[in-house]
Write an enzyme that holds these catalytic residues in place. Structure first.
Site, short mmCIF file in Angstrom:
data_model
loop_
_atom_site.label_atom_id
_atom_site.label_comp_id
_atom_site.label_asym_id
_atom_site.label_seq_id
_atom_site.Cartn_x
_atom_site.Cartn_y
_atom_site.Cartn_z
N CYS A 28 17.52 51.91 64.96
CA CYS A 28 16.06 51.86 65.07
C CYS A 28 15.52 53.07 64.31
O CYS A 28 16.29 53.93 63.87
CB CYS A 28 15.63 51.89 66.53
SG CYS A 28 16.40 53.19 67.49
N HIS A 29 14.22 53.10 64.13
CA HIS A 29 13.61 54.14 63.30
C HIS A 29 12.42 54.78 64.00
O HIS A 29 11.84 54.19 64.92
CB HIS A 29 13.08 53.53 61.99
CG HIS A 29 14.06 52.70 61.23
ND1 HIS A 29 15.12 53.23 60.53
CD2 HIS A 29 14.14 51.36 61.04
CE1 HIS A 29 15.80 52.25 59.94
NE2 HIS A 29 15.23 51.10 60.24
N TYR A 45 7.84 51.79 49.91
CA TYR A 45 6.89 51.06 50.75
C TYR A 45 6.24 52.06 51.70
O TYR A 45 6.79 53.14 51.94
CB TYR A 45 7.58 49.94 51.55
CG TYR A 45 8.61 50.43 52.55
CD1 TYR A 45 8.25 50.78 53.85
CD2 TYR A 45 9.95 50.57 52.19
CE1 TYR A 45 9.20 51.24 54.77
CE2 TYR A 45 10.89 51.04 53.10
CZ TYR A 45 10.50 51.36 54.39
OH TYR A 45 11.44 51.82 55.29
N TYR A 153 24.12 50.99 53.40
CA TYR A 153 23.25 49.81 53.40
C TYR A 153 23.28 49.19 52.00
O TYR A 153 22.94 49.85 51.02
CB TYR A 153 21.82 50.22 53.76
CG TYR A 153 20.87 49.04 54.02
CD1 TYR A 153 21.35 47.80 54.41
CD2 TYR A 153 19.50 49.19 53.89
CE1 TYR A 153 20.49 46.74 54.66
CE2 TYR A 153 18.63 48.14 54.14
CZ TYR A 153 19.13 46.91 54.52
OH TYR A 153 18.29 45.85 54.77
N HIS A 179 23.77 45.89 58.98
CA HIS A 179 23.33 44.49 58.97
C HIS A 179 24.35 43.53 58.34
O HIS A 179 23.99 42.68 57.51
CB HIS A 179 21.98 44.37 58.24
CG HIS A 179 20.98 45.44 58.63
ND1 HIS A 179 20.96 46.03 59.87
CD2 HIS A 179 19.98 46.03 57.93
CE1 HIS A 179 19.99 46.94 59.92
NE2 HIS A 179 19.38 46.97 58.77
N ASP A 247 16.52 47.39 65.16
CA ASP A 247 15.86 47.64 63.87
C ASP A 247 14.35 47.87 64.02
O ASP A 247 13.61 47.84 63.03
CB ASP A 247 16.12 46.51 62.86
CG ASP A 247 15.66 46.88 61.46
OD1 ASP A 247 15.80 48.05 61.09
OD2 ASP A 247 15.14 46.00 60.74
N ASN A 252 9.27 46.32 56.36
CA ASN A 252 9.34 45.31 55.28
C ASN A 252 9.47 43.88 55.77
O ASN A 252 9.91 43.01 55.01
CB ASN A 252 10.50 45.60 54.32
CG ASN A 252 10.25 46.85 53.53
OD1 ASN A 252 9.15 47.01 53.01
ND2 ASN A 252 11.20 47.74 53.46
C1 0GY Z 1 16.36 48.69 57.82
C2 0GY Z 1 16.06 47.85 56.69
C3 0GY Z 1 15.20 48.09 55.70
C4 0GY Z 1 14.65 49.37 55.35
C5 0GY Z 1 15.34 50.52 55.31
O1 0GY Z 1 15.68 52.70 54.63
C6 0GY Z 1 14.87 51.78 54.69
O2 0GY Z 1 13.73 51.86 54.25
O3 0GY Z 1 16.55 50.58 55.83
C7 0GY Z 1 14.88 46.96 54.84
O4 0GY Z 1 13.79 46.96 54.24
O5 0GY Z 1 15.71 46.02 54.73
O6 0GY Z 1 17.53 48.89 58.17
O7 0GY Z 1 15.45 49.20 58.44
#
Ligand code: 0GY
Length: 291
Positions: A28-29, A45, A153, A179, A247, A252
């Site tokens: 999570c963020h 973004y 990723y 993922h 997540d 996005n």
């Molecule tokens: C996620 C996926 C995305 C974004 C990022 O670092 C990021 O900006 O990971 C995505 O856009 O697929 O894991 O949050």
């Protein structure tokens, strides 16, 4: 500064599935808030603000006890919002940072003290400019001394190019693939593409994966059943090397707004026994992030 995508769900359902005691949301963020923690000037973004207190409220509401907070590309290598959230959470959160090649030892020590236990290498071209492999090798070497692991990723078409690099890293460190390596679920769970990912994990016992993000992978949103066989295969084959995360707040997402409660309800479909659920949600993340 408007976000480039849909805002996160304002009132997710209460999940029908109750996670086991001590469950960890391992992806999570936190974003901003921008007034306090500005977004990176070169970001690809602009996210929705998603504060630590909103994350902690969601954690409690969904029935989780802990978070692993992952630095996303929109904050670049400025881990201040992540560090702030980790300090506020105390022992209830750990973090994955994104590092500049010239990060100082003092900064690494500070991040470690706050709860960072991994660094993320992002290869998704729509999210980041490319970084030379030597830079990643050097960073991997430096964080090894702290006992950190690497989170990567990438998208499935890039796997073959990355395979030797991932295998190299995984000789000495845990490597966690975000993922499920982003398969094209339209190809099917027995496709050559997904077999290649399963082979990567078979060949490299230090490679783990997050069976997360059905909301990004599905072709039938908001029905996630097309993603379930992929995650289920990995959970059953690699039960001691899988992690799960919401997540949140779903940067996005343009197709639909995921309901986080509905995402939790996917868990018993991919981890179908209490033993698999305990490994996925408690034992594996605790071993990797809290030991
Ligand atoms: C996620 C996926 C995305 C974004 C990022 O670092 C990021 O900006 O990971 C995505 O856009 O697929 O894991 O949050």
């Amino acid at each position: 500064m408007d976000p480039d995508y849909l805002p996160f769900h304002a009132s997710p359902k209460k999940p029908d599935f109750q996670p086991p005691a001590g469950a960890v949301d391992a992806h999570c963020h936190v974003f901003g808030p921008a007034a306090e923690f500005p977004y990176h000037p070169k970001r690809k973004y602009t996210p929705c603000d998603a504060s630590k207190s909103q994350l902690f409220a969601l954690r409690d509401y969904l029935g989780f006890e802990r978070n692993v907070i992952v630095q996303a590309s929109c904050h670049g290598t400025d881990n201040a919002a992540l560090e702030d959230a980790l300090i506020a959470a105390g022992d209830l959160a750990r973090g994955v940072a994104v590092l500049s090649p010239d990060v100082t030892d003092a900064e690494l020590q500070r991040l470690h003290a706050a709860g960072v236990r991994g660094t993320r290498f992002n290869f998704v071209k729509r999210l980041v400019d490319s970084t030379p492999r030597e830079v990643f090798y050097a960073l991997a070497e430096r964080v090894k001394a702290l006992g950190w692991h690497i989170v990567v990723y990438f998208e499935a078409p890039d796997l073959e190019d990355l395979r030797p690099f991932l295998a190299d890293l995984a000789q000495e460190q845990v490597v966690v693939v975000d993922h499920m390596g982003r398969p094209d679920v339209g190809l099917g769970v027995d496709s050559a593409e997904f077999d290649a990912f399963v082979q990567l994990m078979t060949d490299n016992p230090n490679i783990w994966t997050k069976v997360s993000c059905p909301e990004r992978l599905t072709q039938t949103a908001p029905d996630y059943s097309d993603v379930v066989p992929f995650a289920k295969r990995l959970v059953e084959q690699f039960s001691d090397r899988v992690l799960w995360g919401t997540d949140w707040p779903h940067p996005n997402m343009k197709s639909h707004t995921p309901d986080d409660g509905a995402l939790v309800d996917v868990i018993p479909q991919i981890a179908t026994t209490p033993e698999l659920q305990q490994a996925l949600l408690v034992d594996n993340p605790m071993r990797l992030y809290w030991d």
